[in-house]
Write an enzyme that holds these catalytic residues in place. Structure first.
Site, PDB file in Angstrom:
ATOM      1  N   ASP A   1      40.376  36.021  41.241  1.00 29.60           N
ATOM      2  CA  ASP A   1      41.296  37.002  40.667  1.00 29.60           C
ATOM      3  C   ASP A   1      41.129  38.331  41.399  1.00 29.60           C
ATOM      4  O   ASP A   1      40.733  38.347  42.565  1.00 29.60           O
ATOM      5  CB  ASP A   1      41.031  37.141  39.160  1.00 29.60           C
ATOM      6  CG  ASP A   1      42.314  37.376  38.375  1.00 29.60           C
ATOM      7  OD1 ASP A   1      42.954  38.418  38.607  1.00 29.60           O
ATOM      8  OD2 ASP A   1      42.679  36.536  37.539  1.00 29.60           O
TER       9      ASP A   1
ATOM     10  N   HIS B   1      43.746  43.105  36.197  1.00 29.27           N
ATOM     11  CA  HIS B   1      44.058  41.708  35.901  1.00 29.27           C
ATOM     12  C   HIS B   1      42.805  40.837  35.838  1.00 29.27           C
ATOM     13  O   HIS B   1      42.636  40.019  34.924  1.00 29.27           O
ATOM     14  CB  HIS B   1      45.018  41.210  36.989  1.00 29.27           C
ATOM     15  CG  HIS B   1      45.658  39.889  36.711  1.00 29.27           C
ATOM     16  ND1 HIS B   1      45.102  38.694  37.111  1.00 29.27           N
ATOM     17  CD2 HIS B   1      46.820  39.573  36.108  1.00 29.27           C
ATOM     18  CE1 HIS B   1      45.899  37.704  36.758  1.00 29.27           C
ATOM     19  NE2 HIS B   1      46.960  38.195  36.148  1.00 29.27           N
TER      20      HIS B   1
ATOM     21  N   SER C   1      49.072  34.006  33.127  1.00 30.20           N
ATOM     22  CA  SER C   1      47.757  34.457  33.591  1.00 30.20           C
ATOM     23  C   SER C   1      46.803  34.660  32.426  1.00 30.20           C
ATOM     24  O   SER C   1      45.584  34.553  32.585  1.00 30.20           O
ATOM     25  CB  SER C   1      47.884  35.779  34.355  1.00 30.20           C
ATOM     26  OG  SER C   1      48.392  35.573  35.642  1.00 30.20           O
TER      27      SER C   1
END
Length: 976
Positions: free
Chosen positions: A163, A237, A599
């Site tokens: 990620d 994220h 996600s």
């Protein structure tokens, strides 16, 4: 730091000098990687592992053979090219045998012809595809106690995250308030040191932290001052996904003085291993992602979370299942690593999935039972609904409403879009103070140049009691999420309600002959939006969640494999955030964020898989996936069939009955997954058999990626031992077989079936008794009773005498023996198939969830260059990477119309050339060409004013195209 940036810049410049038109290529070569090498090279003994067996990377056998492979890579490059004309970025040794290299297209062609080279593929880009969800999923009462409580849930399980990195100082990853973590010998990953603070990224909870950016640097995309040359999360994220799966339990989510609950990961005691390969501005490159996956498996992770996917199906290979990315994941699964991947955010359109392969758990996103609502009460008694995570204005009091456009300091500031309320310095504080500020939700909020957070800060700095954002014009399907703010605030999302507000404000506000306000008489009050409302009609499939059917190739032919696999919470998920993160403008500088996407759904499954792995440490990845799928539910909390958000004919969002193409097997049920009764297991050889049986896949291509010949097939790809049956072209009768293994006590199972009337279904035997650990085959026979030209869905239920229920799902396309179609195709359906057939890659705007298709080009010159150079046109989010021989004829003809002087790439453009649109409207009525982004914006379509001068809008599926004579256009452009 300054000197470091300068050094990096010099390196990048030098690489451009030596390879001005260089690109990144992923090369595979003859010779087996560590995971499948069975010997045969003099001096090197076998290193291969059996299916689901981990690699002992510390052994001398592995390290010596690994060095041997890297030396072979270096030798090949040095023999073919002069030193300084190429740059090797990575050697892949463990999962695939090959390397990533930065070379020119001419050098790539030399490599393709070189002896011992299997494949040379140009790199493609990838992108980044919770306080309440543990309770919603029943973890605190039904799952965590079985493993010793939350403080043992996930103990000694390592979850790897490919990620955007991690913010290691977040309380979700802290160790000071938890029982000390002991060593974990099976994990061998390393921890990088922060180049600025010199602090280690690991702390016992975080056991590994590395970053991968060689491809990004070679491509000139990497900026160390923004992207951070370390595992530090510059986006937010990565911290968010890691916290969802494995964040500490009971972490207070505080923002603006209010606590929204206590955050927890699914497996709060699991360890976190970080493999940063995604970056803030450009996403990432497959070469970096494959290197991260290779390293994660080498290091010994148990679970791998990939909230990342390709920008589009990689067109460099003939099938969706075979490319360096999916091949690396197949080897990871062979090594015993469970892989959860986000299905994609291209919903609600068919075939929008970006996760294809059977060895991966592809996760769709659900809306859970929590909703946030608020309301604005006007002085005339009307109550307008809206959203806003904010406190209320003072009880039993109303406040004067003042519009931003009526409190400007100077009329010249209109160029700053003052109604957005982003610049407090252009508004008159004396008129705003003590009142409610009215602002307009403009196109700038859609493209991210304006934010609700900034509106709140503007109102607060001017002394306003609160603010109202009114949506006056909206693209169909635009998604609005509640945003936490520190003062009373509300977003009125319905245009009709915004019109009610504006009408009331205008009729209550007196003005002089110039239009200047003489007195503000409109009043209102804002309700409390901080408390969520819980709904029984949950879960639901989120609008953005990618849909099936799955595809097997880049002509978008349907695959005999169900995708997505499973549904998990993915909408409005609270979790950790990096203060450096800029992925969401409304959460810049914050420690938590509430965001949506598949996600967010994938790490829910990764964390739950860790709990299953903890209880059953010897289960294979396929067994874990089976347990999750067969125990999932297709009913909501009210015991009604699951529903999915979808567009109606008027392009508004509605709810429809969901199908397995929306949710896979159903919504995850963690407690049941710990004790599934039966499992459908599959090993590496089974996946090879699936590939060898899938039509259109070349056996040589399979051997290139797996080093195995096609000695084993299973008759049909639908015979792969998964907990679902998909037949994309059912003609007559077809029988599929499945094998179940008993992972509980002695039990008798009765098999029943349910199917749509168009298909007859029969299971044999009707019942079977299995001892503990025993396996048994059964068959399912499907017969087409009538030709429908559509998919039919059904269910196979194995009901055990001890209470176990094992669900299997069937989706079958019932057709005659012609190229299969979902009914009679409209012109647009056919055009989309053609568009997708030859796509290369795309960049998209992920906040455009509407059905419109907007094709962007960044300048007049680039538009024509793209056409004539053969590069893909950059296409907005909901069509993916579409540039083909059919569409380019349309666009090129349009280009010639408004640029009659065009000669290939030589374009002399006035500042705002007009299109000659008369012919275009007559011959291509499904395409509208706008003169400017403002014009596109006024039509409710996405066009980013910062990068786009012109946009081409393609009408959505919901339009009636029959009146336009598209059959003739089809024929003229050779579209079948």
């Amino acid at each position: 730091m300054r000197a470091m940036e300068l050094g990096c810049a010099v390196v990048v410049l030098f690489s451009l000098l030596i390879a001005g038109n260089a690109e990144i290529y992923i090369v595979t070569v003859i010779g087996e990687p560590v995971i499948s090498y069975k010997g045969g090279v003099p001096g090197f003994e076998a290193t291969a592992v059996e299916s689901d067996e981990t690699i002992d990377v510390t052994s001398e056998l592995v390290t010596s053979y690994s060095r041997h492979l890297e030396m072979k890579h270096d030798m090949l490059l040095s023999l073919l090219f002069e030193h300084g004309t190429y740059k090797k970025l990575y050697s892949y040794r463990h999962l695939i045998n090959g390397f990533a290299v930065h070379i020119s297209p001419e050098q790539a062609e030399v490599l393709r012809q070189a002896p011992g080279v299997k494949s040379v593929e140009r790199d493609w880009k990838v992108r980044r595809l919770t306080t309440h969800t543990p309770q919603f999923l029943g973890l605190p009462t039904g799952v965590w106690p079985t493993g010793g409580g939350f403080d043992r849930a996930g103990e000694d399980i390592v979850i790897g995250f490919v990620d955007s990195g991690i913010f290691p100082h977040h309380p979700s990853f802290a160790t000071h308030n938890v029982e000390p973590y002991g060593p974990i010998p099976k994990y061998r990953g390393k921890c990088e040191v922060d180049p600025d603070t010199k602090r280690n990224f690991c702390n016992g909870k975080i056991v590994g932290a590395q970053h991968f950016a060689e491809a990004a640097i070679a491509a000139g995309s990497f900026n160390p001052s923004v992207d951070f040359a370390s595992p530090l999360d510059g986006d937010g994220h990565g911290s968010h996904t890691a916290a969802i799966a494995a964040g500490n339990n009971g972490i207070p989510v505080r923002m603006h003085g209010y606590e929204f609950g206590k955050a927890s990961g699914m497996a709060p005691r699991a360890r976190v291993a970080v493999y940063k390969a995604l970056y803030r501005l450009f996403g990432g490159f497959v070469a970096d992602v494959v290197a991260a996956i290779d390293q994660a498996v080498h290091d010994g992770v148990d679970i791998l979370n990939l909230s990342v996917g390709p920008n589009s199906p990689p067109a460099t290979t003939k099938t969706t299942f075979l490319n360096p990315f999916d091949a690396a994941l197949l080897s990871a699964v062979k090594a015993g690593v469970f892989v959860a991947q986000a299905a994609g955010n291209g919903g609600p359109f068919p075939k929008s999935l970006l996760s294809y392969s059977p060895w991966i758990a592809s996760v769709a996103a659900a809306i859970d039972d929590r909703r946030y609502k608020n309301h604005l009460t006007l002085g005339n008694g009307k109550i307008l609904p809206g959203i806003g995570l904010s406190p209320s204005t003072h009880f039993n009091r109303t406040f004067t409403l003042v519009a931003a456009n009526d409190v400007l300091l100077d009329s010249s500031v209109v160029k700053y879009s003052p109604s957005d309320c982003q610049r407090p310095e252009v508004l008159n504080k004396n008129l705003v103070e003590g009142n409610i500020l009215l602002c307009g939700y403009s196109f700038n909020f859609v493209v991210g140049t304006a934010s609700i957070k900034k509106v709140s800060e503007t109102a607060k700095s001017l002394g306003a009691i609160g603010f109202v954002l009114a949506v006056e014009n909206v693209s169909p399907g635009t998604k609005f999420d509640p945003v936490p703010v520190s003062i009373p605030g509300i977003l009125i999302t319905e245009v009709s309600k915004s019109m009610d507000l504006i009408e009331y404000y205008n009729t209550s506000t007196s003005r002089d002959w110039t239009g200047r306000v003489k007195s503000f008489k409109a009043t209102g009050s804002i309700g409390d939006g901080l408390m969520p409302i819980l709904h029984k009609s949950a879960p639901q499939v989120a609008l953005f969640s990618a849909r099936g059917p799955n595809i097997r190739d880049f002509n978008f032919q349907d695959a005999d494999l169900l995708k997505p696999d499973i549904l998990a919470p993915g909408s409005l998920i609270w979790a950790a955030w990096s203060p450096n993160g800029t992925d969401e403008a409304n959460y810049v500088g914050e420690g938590f964020a509430m965001i949506s996407g598949t996600s967010m759904a994938a790490p829910h499954i990764a964390g739950i898989a860790a709990l299953v792995k903890q209880k059953h440490p010897h289960w294979s990845p396929a067994a874990i996936k089976s347990a999750l799928m067969t125990t999932s539910t297709t009913l909501d909390r009210a015991e009604n069939p699951l529903r999915a958000q979808q567009y109606s004919g008027s392009e508004t969002v509605t709810l429809v009955t969901a199908t397995p193409f929306d949710y896979g097997s159903g919504h995850v049920t963690p407690r049941a997954a710990l004790d599934p009764g039966l499992i459908f297991d599959a090993a590496y050889e089974d996946y090879i058999g699936f590939l060898c049986t899938t039509p259109g896949i070349d056996a040589h291509e399979i051997k290139n990626y797996t080093s195995l010949p096609c000695n084993y097939t299973m008759g049909r790809p639908s015979n792969l031992n998964t907990p679902s049956i998909t037949i994309s072209h059912l003609v007559g009768t077809q029988t599929v077989t499945r094998t179940v293994t008993n992972v509980a006590g002695l039990e008798t199972y009765v098999i029943s079936t349910r199917m749509a009337p168009a298909i007859a279904v029969e299971a044999n035997p009707p019942a079977m008794t299995l001892k503990p650990g025993a396996s048994r085959k059964f068959s399912v026979t499907l017969t087409a009773r009538s030709v429908t030209g559509t998919y039919s869905f059904g269910e196979v239920l194995l009901k055990g005498s001890r209470g176990h229920k094992v669900y299997g799902f069937s989706s079958n396309y019932n057709s005659i023996e012609v190229p299969y179609r979902m009914g009679e195709p409209s012109f647009f359906d056919g055009m989309i198939r053609q568009l997708r057939a030859k796509c290369k890659y795309y960049t998209g705007y992920p906040k455009d969830l509407g059905p419109s298709r907007v094709i962007h080009f960044t300048s007049e010159r680039q538009f024509v260059q793209l056409l004539h150079e053969g590069h893909p046109v950059v296409v907005a989010f909901t069509i993916r990477c579409n540039y083909t021989n059919n569409l380019d004829k349309v666009l090129e003809e349009a280009a010639v119309e408004f640029y009659p002087q065009v000669k290939f790439m030589r374009v002399e453009c006035p500042k705002y050339p007009g299109f000659c649109i008369t012919r275009q409207r007559k011959e291509y009525p499904f395409i509208e060409i706008f003169h400017s982004p403002e014009q596109a914006s006024n039509q409710g379509r996405v066009a980013d004013p910062n990068i786009t001068k012109y946009s081409v809008k393609v009408l959505p599926f919901t339009y009636d195209l029959s009146a336009y004579g598209f059959r003739e256009f089809f024929k003229r452009h050779g579209i079948k």
